[in-house]
Scaffold this motif. Structure first.
Motif, mmCIF file in Angstrom:
data_model
loop_
_atom_site.group_PDB
_atom_site.id
_atom_site.type_symbol
_atom_site.label_atom_id
_atom_site.label_comp_id
_atom_site.label_asym_id
_atom_site.label_seq_id
_atom_site.Cartn_x
_atom_site.Cartn_y
_atom_site.Cartn_z
ATOM 1 N N GLN A 27 0.830 -1.202 0.000
ATOM 2 C CA GLN A 27 0.000 0.000 0.000
ATOM 3 C C GLN A 27 0.862 1.249 0.000
ATOM 4 O O GLN A 27 0.566 2.228 -0.694
ATOM 5 C CB GLN A 27 -0.935 0.003 1.209
ATOM 6 N N ALA A 28 1.960 1.219 0.765
ATOM 7 C CA ALA A 28 2.866 2.378 0.814
ATOM 8 C C ALA A 28 3.512 2.615 -0.558
ATOM 9 O O ALA A 28 3.659 3.764 -0.999
ATOM 10 C CB ALA A 28 3.943 2.161 1.876
ATOM 11 N N GLU A 29 3.892 1.531 -1.236
ATOM 12 C CA GLU A 29 4.486 1.672 -2.574
ATOM 13 C C GLU A 29 3.464 2.222 -3.562
ATOM 14 O O GLU A 29 3.801 3.061 -4.415
ATOM 15 C CB GLU A 29 5.018 0.319 -3.045
ATOM 16 N N ALA A 33 3.825 5.773 -5.482
ATOM 17 C CA ALA A 33 3.756 5.825 -6.948
ATOM 18 C C ALA A 33 2.703 6.825 -7.409
ATOM 19 O O ALA A 33 2.908 7.575 -8.372
ATOM 20 C CB ALA A 33 3.461 4.437 -7.507
ATOM 21 N N ALA A 34 1.555 6.851 -6.729
ATOM 22 C CA ALA A 34 0.478 7.780 -7.092
ATOM 23 C C ALA A 34 0.927 9.226 -6.924
ATOM 24 O O ALA A 34 0.600 10.096 -7.748
ATOM 25 C CB ALA A 34 -0.762 7.499 -6.250
ATOM 26 N N GLN A 35 1.684 9.507 -5.876
ATOM 27 C CA GLN A 35 2.181 10.871 -5.658
ATOM 28 C C GLN A 35 3.253 11.235 -6.683
ATOM 29 O O GLN A 35 3.328 12.380 -7.140
ATOM 30 C CB GLN A 35 2.726 11.024 -4.241
ATOM 31 N N GLN A 36 4.074 10.264 -7.064
ATOM 32 C CA GLN A 36 5.067 10.527 -8.103
ATOM 33 C C GLN A 36 4.403 10.818 -9.444
ATOM 34 O O GLN A 36 4.907 11.613 -10.243
ATOM 35 C CB GLN A 36 6.025 9.341 -8.227
ATOM 36 N N LEU A 37 3.253 10.180 -9.680
ATOM 37 C CA LEU A 37 2.520 10.464 -10.910
ATOM 38 C C LEU A 37 2.049 11.919 -10.932
ATOM 39 O O LEU A 37 2.092 12.577 -11.981
ATOM 40 C CB LEU A 37 1.321 9.521 -11.045
ATOM 41 N N VAL A 38 1.618 12.431 -9.800
ATOM 42 C CA VAL A 38 1.226 13.842 -9.721
ATOM 43 C C VAL A 38 2.399 14.725 -10.129
ATOM 44 O O VAL A 38 2.252 15.683 -10.913
ATOM 45 C CB VAL A 38 0.744 14.216 -8.307
ATOM 46 N N ALA A 39 3.593 14.409 -9.627
ATOM 47 C CA ALA A 39 4.781 15.187 -9.972
ATOM 48 C C ALA A 39 5.063 15.131 -11.470
ATOM 49 O O ALA A 39 5.436 16.142 -12.085
ATOM 50 C CB ALA A 39 5.988 14.679 -9.180
ATOM 51 N N LEU A 169 -0.275 4.888 -18.623
ATOM 52 C CA LEU A 169 0.161 5.032 -17.232
ATOM 53 C C LEU A 169 0.452 3.641 -16.682
ATOM 54 O O LEU A 169 -0.361 2.729 -16.823
ATOM 55 C CB LEU A 169 -0.913 5.713 -16.379
ATOM 56 N N ALA A 170 1.608 3.501 -16.030
ATOM 57 C CA ALA A 170 1.987 2.180 -15.524
ATOM 58 C C ALA A 170 2.976 2.310 -14.382
ATOM 59 O O ALA A 170 3.693 3.308 -14.263
ATOM 60 C CB ALA A 170 2.605 1.338 -16.641
ATOM 61 N N HIS A 171 3.025 1.276 -13.555
ATOM 62 C CA HIS A 171 4.083 1.164 -12.564
ATOM 63 C C HIS A 171 5.402 0.838 -13.267
ATOM 64 O O HIS A 171 5.410 0.249 -14.360
ATOM 65 C CB HIS A 171 3.774 0.034 -11.572
ATOM 66 N N ASN A 172 6.503 1.170 -12.619
ATOM 67 C CA ASN A 172 7.818 0.839 -13.168
ATOM 68 C C ASN A 172 7.946 -0.664 -13.430
ATOM 69 O O ASN A 172 8.537 -1.089 -14.426
ATOM 70 C CB ASN A 172 8.927 1.264 -12.197
ATOM 71 N N CYS A 173 7.380 -1.479 -12.535
ATOM 72 C CA CYS A 173 7.527 -2.938 -12.622
ATOM 73 C C CYS A 173 6.755 -3.553 -13.778
ATOM 74 O O CYS A 173 6.861 -4.764 -14.021
ATOM 75 C CB CYS A 173 7.111 -3.591 -11.302
ATOM 76 N N GLN A 174 5.986 -2.754 -14.508
ATOM 77 C CA GLN A 174 5.202 -3.288 -15.618
ATOM 78 C C GLN A 174 5.958 -3.267 -16.941
ATOM 79 O O GLN A 174 5.458 -3.757 -17.954
ATOM 80 C CB GLN A 174 3.881 -2.529 -15.758
ATOM 81 N N GLN A 175 7.165 -2.734 -16.926
ATOM 82 C CA GLN A 175 7.976 -2.761 -18.148
ATOM 83 C C GLN A 175 8.556 -4.156 -18.353
ATOM 84 O O GLN A 175 9.044 -4.792 -17.418
ATOM 85 C CB GLN A 175 9.114 -1.749 -18.078
ATOM 86 N N PRO A 194 6.063 6.151 -12.537
ATOM 87 C CA PRO A 194 6.536 6.997 -11.435
ATOM 88 C C PRO A 194 7.991 7.424 -11.598
ATOM 89 O O PRO A 194 8.378 8.510 -11.165
ATOM 90 C CB PRO A 194 6.346 6.095 -10.210
ATOM 91 N N ALA A 195 8.797 6.583 -12.244
ATOM 92 C CA ALA A 195 10.222 6.878 -12.352
ATOM 93 C C ALA A 195 10.574 7.816 -13.513
ATOM 94 O O ALA A 195 11.520 8.594 -13.402
ATOM 95 C CB ALA A 195 11.017 5.579 -12.506
#
Length: 201
Positions: A27-29, A33-39, A169-175, A194-195
């Motif tokens: 949940q923390a990750e 990630a959601a906050q990094q998407l805002v950035a 839109l995707a998590h880093n781990c989805q690559q 996010p990255a």
């Protein structure tokens, strides 16, 4: 002529692997990630210039755009969500989404606004469509959940360059190294994780 179609089991196996990978995020990750998407949205020229943006509500471990949606509302942007219409199976409508929109769940259990045709616009009137995805590669190939909804929605953009710009839109781990493609798959010109932001156009 040789059959070059991807074996269905290869796509299915990859889909299962990456879905499990993203669902394994804590949940923390997910929140980070959601906050990094805002950035990423804040520094994205296309997002800043857009007036009407389609997003989605996270399901099945997807990168959560809800904090980004709240930021877009604060910037006076119009936000739209996909709705599965009962009268055109296999296609998406895009309906205005606000903090007070009455919500329901579609047949997949995903939250969506209660259908109100007065709040629906043609997808061609959107500036950007942010698409969820299961996996992507460094060439912009996207593997979705298998329903083809976004491939149909983006077909005119893919074939003629018309309509809203798609943005995955995707998590880093989805690559992944390579996404097995089919002829109906629509590659994306841009993907945000996010990255980093990936621009393939």
């Amino acid at each position: 002529m040789p059959d070059t179609a991807t074996p269905p089991d290869a796509r299915h196996a990859l889909r299962q692997l990456i879905r499990q990978r993203r669902k394994s995020l804590s949940q923390a990750e997910q929140q980070d990630a959601a906050q990094q998407l805002v950035a990423r949205f804040k520094e994205h020229a296309g997002i800043r210039a857009a007036r009407r943006i389609a997003l989605y509500l996270a399901n099945d471990g997807e990168l959560d755009p809800l904090p980004a949606i709240h930021w877009l509302w604060a910037q006076q942007k119009e936000v739209y969500l996909p709705v599965l219409p009962p009268f055109t199976p296999g296609h998406l409508l895009f309906q205005r989404y606000t903090a007070t929109s009455p919500m329901t769940r579609n047949r997949f259990g995903i939250p969506e606004p209660e259908l109100d045709m007065q709040q629906v616009i043609p997808h061609s009137a959107l500036d950007i469509i942010c698409t969820p995805l299961v996996a992507f590669d460094a060439a912009g190939n996207r593997l979705g959940m298998g329903g083809g909804y976004y491939d149909r929605t983006l077909a005119s953009w893919h074939e003629h360059g018309l309509g809203p710009r798609p943005l995955g839109l995707a998590h880093n781990c989805q690559q992944v190294e390579v996404v097995p493609k089919e002829q109906w798959d629509v590659p994306l010109p841009e993907i945000i994780t996010p990255a980093r932001s990936w621009d393939f156009s």
